[in-house]
Write a protein that holds these residues in place. Structure first.
Motif, PDB file in Angstrom:
ATOM      1  N   HIS A 129      -6.973   2.865  -7.558  1.00  0.00           N
ATOM      2  CA  HIS A 129      -6.990   4.332  -7.569  1.00  0.00           C
ATOM      3  C   HIS A 129      -6.229   4.883  -6.376  1.00  0.00           C
ATOM      4  O   HIS A 129      -6.473   4.474  -5.245  1.00  0.00           O
ATOM      5  N   CYS A 130      -5.319   5.832  -6.625  1.00  0.00           N
ATOM      6  CA  CYS A 130      -4.667   6.549  -5.533  1.00  0.00           C
ATOM      7  C   CYS A 130      -5.544   7.743  -5.173  1.00  0.00           C
ATOM      8  O   CYS A 130      -5.739   8.643  -5.989  1.00  0.00           O
ATOM      9  N   ASN A 135       0.860  -1.188   0.000  1.00  0.00           N
ATOM     10  CA  ASN A 135       0.000   0.000   0.000  1.00  0.00           C
ATOM     11  C   ASN A 135       0.895   1.236   0.000  1.00  0.00           C
ATOM     12  O   ASN A 135       1.052   1.923   1.006  1.00  0.00           O
ATOM     13  N   ARG A 136       1.488   1.478  -1.156  1.00  0.00           N
ATOM     14  CA  ARG A 136       2.452   2.565  -1.291  1.00  0.00           C
ATOM     15  C   ARG A 136       2.446   3.052  -2.735  1.00  0.00           C
ATOM     16  O   ARG A 136       2.811   2.308  -3.641  1.00  0.00           O
ATOM     17  N   CYS A 137       2.042   4.282  -2.943  1.00  0.00           N
ATOM     18  CA  CYS A 137       2.015   4.847  -4.290  1.00  0.00           C
ATOM     19  C   CYS A 137       3.443   5.148  -4.750  1.00  0.00           C
ATOM     20  O   CYS A 137       4.215   5.744  -3.992  1.00  0.00           O
ATOM     21  N   LEU A 164      -2.225   4.503  -0.649  1.00  0.00           N
ATOM     22  CA  LEU A 164      -3.120   4.830  -1.761  1.00  0.00           C
ATOM     23  C   LEU A 164      -4.506   5.282  -1.316  1.00  0.00           C
ATOM     24  O   LEU A 164      -5.159   6.042  -2.006  1.00  0.00           O
ATOM     25  N   ASN A 165      -4.949   4.793  -0.165  1.00  0.00           N
ATOM     26  CA  ASN A 165      -6.353   4.988   0.221  1.00  0.00           C
ATOM     27  C   ASN A 165      -6.516   6.056   1.294  1.00  0.00           C
ATOM     28  O   ASN A 165      -5.630   6.293   2.101  1.00  0.00           O
ATOM     29  N   LEU A 190       3.052  -0.445  -8.981  1.00  0.00           N
ATOM     30  CA  LEU A 190       2.965  -0.826  -7.582  1.00  0.00           C
ATOM     31  C   LEU A 190       3.844  -2.044  -7.351  1.00  0.00           C
ATOM     32  O   LEU A 190       4.071  -2.842  -8.265  1.00  0.00           O
ATOM     33  N   CYS A 222       0.951   1.787 -13.544  1.00  0.00           N
ATOM     34  CA  CYS A 222       0.240   3.056 -13.541  1.00  0.00           C
ATOM     35  C   CYS A 222      -0.063   3.452 -14.986  1.00  0.00           C
ATOM     36  O   CYS A 222       0.845   3.558 -15.814  1.00  0.00           O
ATOM     37  N   PHE A 276      -9.666   0.939  -2.368  1.00  0.00           N
ATOM     38  CA  PHE A 276      -8.511   1.044  -3.255  1.00  0.00           C
ATOM     39  C   PHE A 276      -8.896   1.106  -4.729  1.00  0.00           C
ATOM     40  O   PHE A 276      -8.022   1.244  -5.578  1.00  0.00           O
TER      41      PHE A 276
END
Length: 114
Positions: free
Chosen positions: A64-65, A39-41, A48-49, A89, A79, A55
């Motif tokens: 979706h970020c 969970n890391r853009c 991301l959330n 990701l 992406c 998500f």
């Protein structure tokens, strides 16, 4: 391996957050298959959330970020729109059996995602 949840705990077209050894990750089920990601853009290295377990975009067809609007393919994490277009990701190994969904390897801290 780390047990995440029962198979029913991640329904088709849904996403869910998990935490394993202090590492934040999430899963998405699409066409019966589970995809796991950190969970890391890759744009800013932030989650991301905004809302728990949210998500996916409104159509539930892309990740979706919530912070900068980047969109990622569910199957590959690539992406396809937004500030980190062309990056992806960090995928995690996943196994599903009669007990449920498992993270295959210990979650390692990601140093990437400048």
């Amino acid at each position: 391996m780390h047990f995440l949840c029962s198979s029913q705990g991640l329904a088709e077209g849904q996403s869910r957050a998990f935490s394993v050894d202090g590492i934040e990750l999430f899963g998405v089920r699409r066409q019966g298959q589970v995809h796991l990601y950190h969970n890391r853009c890759p744009h800013r290295g932030i989650p991301l959330n905004w809302a728990e377990d949210e998500f996916l975009d409104d159509s539930a067809s892309l990740i979706h970020c919530a912070h900068h609007g980047a969109l990622f393919l569910i199957e590959s994490g690539e992406c396809v729109a937004g500030p980190c277009e062309g990056r992806q990701l960090q995928a995690l190994g996943c196994h599903e059996d009669s007990q449920g969904i498992w993270l295959k390897a210990p979650a390692a801290r990601a140093d990437g995602g400048r």
